[in-house]
Design a protein around this motif. Structure first.
Motif, mmCIF file in Angstrom:
data_model
loop_
_atom_site.group_PDB
_atom_site.id
_atom_site.type_symbol
_atom_site.label_atom_id
_atom_site.label_comp_id
_atom_site.label_asym_id
_atom_site.label_seq_id
_atom_site.Cartn_x
_atom_site.Cartn_y
_atom_site.Cartn_z
ATOM 1 N N ASP A 147 0.858 -1.188 0.000
ATOM 2 C CA ASP A 147 0.000 0.000 0.000
ATOM 3 C C ASP A 147 0.891 1.233 0.000
ATOM 4 O O ASP A 147 1.074 1.901 1.001
ATOM 5 C CB ASP A 147 -0.912 -0.022 1.227
ATOM 6 N N TYR A 170 -5.090 -2.514 -2.408
ATOM 7 C CA TYR A 170 -6.369 -1.986 -1.917
ATOM 8 C C TYR A 170 -7.432 -3.077 -1.894
ATOM 9 O O TYR A 170 -8.186 -3.218 -0.906
ATOM 10 C CB TYR A 170 -6.811 -0.832 -2.813
ATOM 11 N N GLY A 171 -7.499 -3.879 -2.954
ATOM 12 C CA GLY A 171 -8.482 -4.962 -3.002
ATOM 13 C C GLY A 171 -8.276 -5.972 -1.893
ATOM 14 O O GLY A 171 -9.248 -6.464 -1.293
ATOM 15 N N GLN A 172 -7.012 -6.286 -1.615
ATOM 16 C CA GLN A 172 -6.699 -7.233 -0.533
ATOM 17 C C GLN A 172 -7.035 -6.635 0.837
ATOM 18 O O GLN A 172 -7.651 -7.299 1.679
ATOM 19 C CB GLN A 172 -5.211 -7.586 -0.596
ATOM 20 N N ALA A 173 -6.652 -5.397 1.030
ATOM 21 C CA ALA A 173 -6.876 -4.752 2.320
ATOM 22 C C ALA A 173 -8.353 -4.600 2.642
ATOM 23 O O ALA A 173 -8.763 -4.712 3.803
ATOM 24 C CB ALA A 173 -6.188 -3.382 2.340
ATOM 25 N N GLU A 174 -9.171 -4.364 1.633
ATOM 26 C CA GLU A 174 -10.606 -4.162 1.828
ATOM 27 C C GLU A 174 -11.405 -5.458 1.671
ATOM 28 O O GLU A 174 -12.638 -5.429 1.665
ATOM 29 C CB GLU A 174 -11.128 -3.120 0.837
ATOM 30 N N ALA A 175 -10.688 -6.575 1.524
ATOM 31 C CA ALA A 175 -11.324 -7.887 1.357
ATOM 32 C C ALA A 175 -12.259 -7.919 0.144
ATOM 33 O O ALA A 175 -13.297 -8.579 0.154
ATOM 34 C CB ALA A 175 -12.091 -8.278 2.629
ATOM 35 N N LEU A 176 -11.877 -7.197 -0.879
ATOM 36 C CA LEU A 176 -12.657 -7.164 -2.118
ATOM 37 C C LEU A 176 -12.064 -8.069 -3.188
ATOM 38 O O LEU A 176 -12.678 -8.293 -4.236
ATOM 39 C CB LEU A 176 -12.707 -5.727 -2.665
ATOM 40 N N ASP A 186 -10.127 -11.841 -3.511
ATOM 41 C CA ASP A 186 -9.668 -13.055 -2.829
ATOM 42 C C ASP A 186 -8.440 -13.624 -3.539
ATOM 43 O O ASP A 186 -8.024 -13.159 -4.593
ATOM 44 C CB ASP A 186 -10.789 -14.092 -2.727
ATOM 45 N N ASN A 226 -11.768 1.958 -6.676
ATOM 46 C CA ASN A 226 -12.879 1.004 -6.815
ATOM 47 C C ASN A 226 -13.136 0.666 -8.284
ATOM 48 O O ASN A 226 -13.332 -0.504 -8.635
ATOM 49 C CB ASN A 226 -14.150 1.576 -6.173
#
Length: 297
Positions: free
Chosen positions: A7, A20-26, A28, A83
């Motif tokens: 990040d 960002y996708g990993q940190a926000e669990a968006l 897998d 996003n």
């Protein structure tokens, strides 16, 4: 290709979006693995085309290219929104589309680049090298490099458009190193002297056959001439030129007109071309905004 998730606001945009996708669990692990696999395949294809996929350091170079170019395209397609960027990456061909967009952007702004024959076809070597990046780089300057190249491209494209629209000889060679401000200034001067005609290399000779109006010798008059000339151009071109013009543009034209008055007086006296040339150099051609630089034979 190893995509390290960090990040880091200064790193490549692709890595930032994945982090960002990993940190926000968006995002897998399976989705991340698919994106990585596609990126590895793209790196192999790029290495096979431009490098040598059997030499590991060149394969790594290709991987850096994919990361940098995809980051560039992803920023443009998502308008730098994390996003939107993540949503695009999670589509089956998201990273491919990002890379294709970035490659197209670099191809466009490389049109007037002069740095020798490029191994990347229509993309400038130096520009791609500035965009290319490891995924875990602490600092990625690819977007800034593209913006600088885009600004330079817009200027040169604008010069080419001005030559095509206003000059009798419209060919443009980047080796001529024509400045946008100086070309536009010559357009304003020539049309003020001779009206809406195609510009030729004859201003110095024709100057003796016109009367310089007293009303021309004001900054306000030149500002009006600039406004009228810009109004003849497509909106995008006019905006590019307006941004490039400095606050001393109209005063600079007034100074050139004052010199033109002295030059005309010498013409009327019948002095030799050599004396006229010395007069130009004494004044300083670089300081005469819009004054044409060619030899009178």
């Amino acid at each position: 290709m190893q995509v390290v998730l960090r990040d880091n606001d200064q790193g490549p945009f692709l890595s930032k979006v994945l982090a960002y996708g990993q940190a926000e669990a968006l995002l897998d692990e399976a989705q991340l693995a698919q994106i990585k696999a596609k990126a590895v395949l793209m790196s192999l294809k790029l290495a096979d085309k431009f490098y040598n996929k059997y030499k590991m350091h060149l394969l790594e170079h290709a991987a850096f290219d994919v990361i940098g170019v995809a980051s560039l395209g992803l920023m443009a397609l998502s308008e730098r929104d994390l996003n939107r960027a993540l949503t695009l990456l999670m589509t089956p061909d998201g990273i491919v589309k990002s890379f294709q967009k970035g490659w197209s952007m670099l191809s466009t702004v490389s049109k007037y680049k002069i740095s020798g024959k490029s191994v990347y076809g229509d993309i400038d070597n130096i520009l791609l090298d500035r965009v290319s990046s490891p995924s875990d780089a602490d600092e990625w300057m690819g977007w800034q490099a593209y913006q600088e190249a885009l600004l330079d491209f817009n200027r040169q494209e604008s010069v080419a458009c001005l030559l095509k629209q206003f000059y009798s000889q419209a060919s443009y060679d980047p080796l001529d190193c024509l400045g946008l401000e100086s070309v536009f200034a010559e357009v304003v001067l020539y049309r003020m002297f001779f009206g809406p005609v195609k510009i030729k290399q004859d201003l110095k000779q024709r100057l003796a056959h016109i009367e310089l109006q007293d009303s021309w010798f004001t900054v306000e008059h030149f500002e009006l001439q600039v406004k009228n000339t810009l109004a003849e151009l497509p909106t995008d071109l006019a905006e590019t030129i307006s941004v490039d013009l400095g606050k001393y543009f109209s005063p600079g034209l007034l100074r050139t007109l004052t010199f033109a008055k002295s030059y005309r007086e010498q013409l009327l006296k019948g002095v030799s071309p050599e004396r006229l040339e010395r007069l130009e150099y004494k004044e300083g051609l670089s300081g005469l905004l819009g004054w044409p630089i060619y030899i009178v034979m």
